[in-house]
Design an enzyme around this catalytic site. Structure first.
Site, mmCIF file in Angstrom:
data_model
loop_
_atom_site.group_PDB
_atom_site.id
_atom_site.type_symbol
_atom_site.label_atom_id
_atom_site.label_comp_id
_atom_site.label_asym_id
_atom_site.label_seq_id
_atom_site.Cartn_x
_atom_site.Cartn_y
_atom_site.Cartn_z
ATOM 1 N N ASP A 51 -4.493 -9.194 -9.887
ATOM 2 C CA ASP A 51 -3.896 -10.525 -9.762
ATOM 3 C C ASP A 51 -4.562 -11.417 -10.801
ATOM 4 O OD1 ASP A 51 -2.350 -9.731 -7.629
ATOM 5 O OD2 ASP A 51 -3.760 -10.410 -6.112
ATOM 6 N N ASP A 68 8.394 -8.894 -0.794
ATOM 7 C CA ASP A 68 7.380 -9.402 0.132
ATOM 8 C C ASP A 68 8.067 -9.572 1.489
ATOM 9 O OD1 ASP A 68 5.601 -9.500 -1.966
ATOM 10 O OD2 ASP A 68 5.819 -11.655 -2.315
#
Lengths: 201, 274
Positions: free
Chosen positions: B11, B134
């Site tokens: 990330d 997600d």
């Protein structure tokens, strides 16, 4: 020097970087005229994507490519760049270059398609291309179709994914791999380095 | 035989020069982990099968920083590289591919414009478009939803977008099937209920999606130990597992985890240790 044919399929960055690491900067061949006049030790046909598109984009290179193959120049086809060397593909029912006898057919329904990931080689015969590579070493594959050879003697290594298929093929000065050596970490670089070494003979 | 893939996820906070890898917890708190390409090289050495770079800042001016991160990484790291976060168009995707990415991952943009999946697949091949989903559990029955039985009761799974900040009302399993039909090459499936918790992957979610599509599914969200990866790869048809924090903070190396998984009966690519 190694020449990479740029026929507009996917990006060349990975193969360019990998060859730079093992052999110094390769030259990119953007069109057939550049290929006909190329001053290189070997040709790489890279590529991802669909067979029909690949052949459509590659067909202008055909005459120059055939001349170079006839002259004995080493050629390495990678993934779709391997498949286009064969007679014909089920994908788009299109003709290939016919430099290696055989057909390209779809992977069996019994497996997840595409094959995407690392699979191991079973080495069928000795080859300079696989110097330093052992049975069971892993390489990165991404494909939905595979090559079925008329002449089994040209098969150097196989891999198993629902079917035992040709992963490395060699016929005279033509070399081809179904996997992506430029994405197969250190072992992939070993194969590219071997190819470069062969061109120096 | 095709090996299951272990994919460290980086990330990336691109708000600083050179970028840096961070790790959020439940899409929020941030810890600092390292310089992206240095971590990438280390993971390649350890035997990572692929790497995913997610731009968690994802504002327009950061895109060039991500391109630089990928360019720098792809000079020395020769495994597949996926870039995600803030890719909204074919032109954004092209920037990533030109920098050296092999795949792009799209989430919000795909939900808002499903045709983008097919556009990327057509230009760069079906292997090149990862659709990230997600998903959050919604307990109870609702008409038109794919309902899954779990130890906590029946639920369906809702897709979120904008980094988990908004919900779509779209059924995650139905969306995965549509994404495959449109040309996705992988589904990167993150459980929002588990992400950052270290409680383990959402097994029911991963099983339901990987049984519904024929393309590879990458399980994500909740990995806190090698045992969690073993569980999700043995109990579901996921093709790969993604993990971030267990690798970033040196708790385990990728090689440790892969050896553990192979001993547990999961087919793994192991590298000879030097």
């Amino acid at each position: 020097m190694i020449a990479i044919i740029d026929y507009g399929m996917g990006n060349l960055k990975s193969i360019h970087n990998a060859l730079t690491t093992v052999a110094g900067s390769p030259v990119i061949i953007p069109d057939s005229r550049a290929l006909a006049g190329v001053d290189a030790d070997a040709i790489v046909i890279p590529g991802v994507g669909a067979f029909g598109d690949a052949m459509r984009n590659l067909s202008p290179f055909a005459d120059a490519l055939f001349d170079l193959v006839d002259s004995g120049m080493p050629v390495l086809g990678i993934c779709i760049g391997m498949q286009v060397l064969f007679d014909r593909s089920e994908e788009g029912d299109a003709a290939g270059f016919g430099l290696i006898r055989g057909d390209v057919v779809r992977l069996p329904d019994s497996v997840r398609i595409p094959q995407m990931g690392w699979n191991e080689l079973t080495i069928r015969r000795d080859s300079d291309l696989l110097a330093g590579i052992e049975d069971g070493d892993f390489f990165y594959f991404v494909h939905s179709y595979y090559c079925v050879l008329k002449d089994e003697k040209a098969v150097v290594a196989t891999t198993d994914y629902g079917v035992d298929m040709a992963a490395v093929v060699e016929k005279d000065n033509i070399h081809a791999v179904q996997f992506h050596p430029e994405k197969s970490s250190k072992k992939g670089l070993v194969i590219l380095k071997n190819f470069v070494e062969m061109t120096k003979c | 035989m095709l090996a299951k893939r272990i994919i460290p996820c980086l990330d990336c906070d691109l708000g600083v020069p050179r970028g840096r890898v961070v790790k959020g917890v439940k899409f929020k708190q941030i810890r600092y982990a390292g310089v992206p390409w240095e971590l990438a090289e280390e993971y390649d050495r350890q035997g990572a099968d692929e790497l995913i770079f997610l731009d968690i800042t994802a504002s327009h001016e950061r895109r060039e920083t991500m391109a630089k991160v990928i360019e720098k990484t792809s000079e020395n790291v020769f495994i597949p590289l996926t870039v995600g976060g803030g890719i909204k168009s074919l032109s954004d995707a092209r920037t990533a591919f030109n920098a050296g990415a092999d795949k792009v991952s799209i989430n919000t943009a795909a939900l808002k414009n499903p045709g983008l999946i097919g556009e990327i697949a057509e230009y760069f091949g079906t292997q090149a478009c990862v659709v990230a989903i997600d998903a959050k559990r919604r307990y109870g029955h609702e008409r038109g939803r794919v309902v899954v039985d779990t130890p906590d009761g029946e639920c369906w799974f809702e897709c979120s977008f904008y980094g988990g900040r908004e919900f779509t009302g779209i059924d995650a399993i139905q969306w995965a099937i549509e994404a495959e039909e449109r040309g996705a090459g992988d589904i990167m499936l993150t459980s929002m209920d588990r992400d950052g918790t270290k409680d383990g992957f959402d097994i029911e979610l991963t099983a339901a999606v990987s049984d519904s599509v024929n393309i590879p599914v990458i399980a994500s969200g909740g990995c806190g130990s090698p045992g969690h990866i073993l569980e999700v790869l043995k109990e579901t048809n996921a093709s790969a597992a993604l993990a971030a924090s267990i690798f970033h903070f040196g708790e385990y190396t990728v090689a440790d985890v892969k050896e553990y998984l192979r001993k547990g009966g999961v087919y793994m690519r192991l590298q000879a240790r030097s």
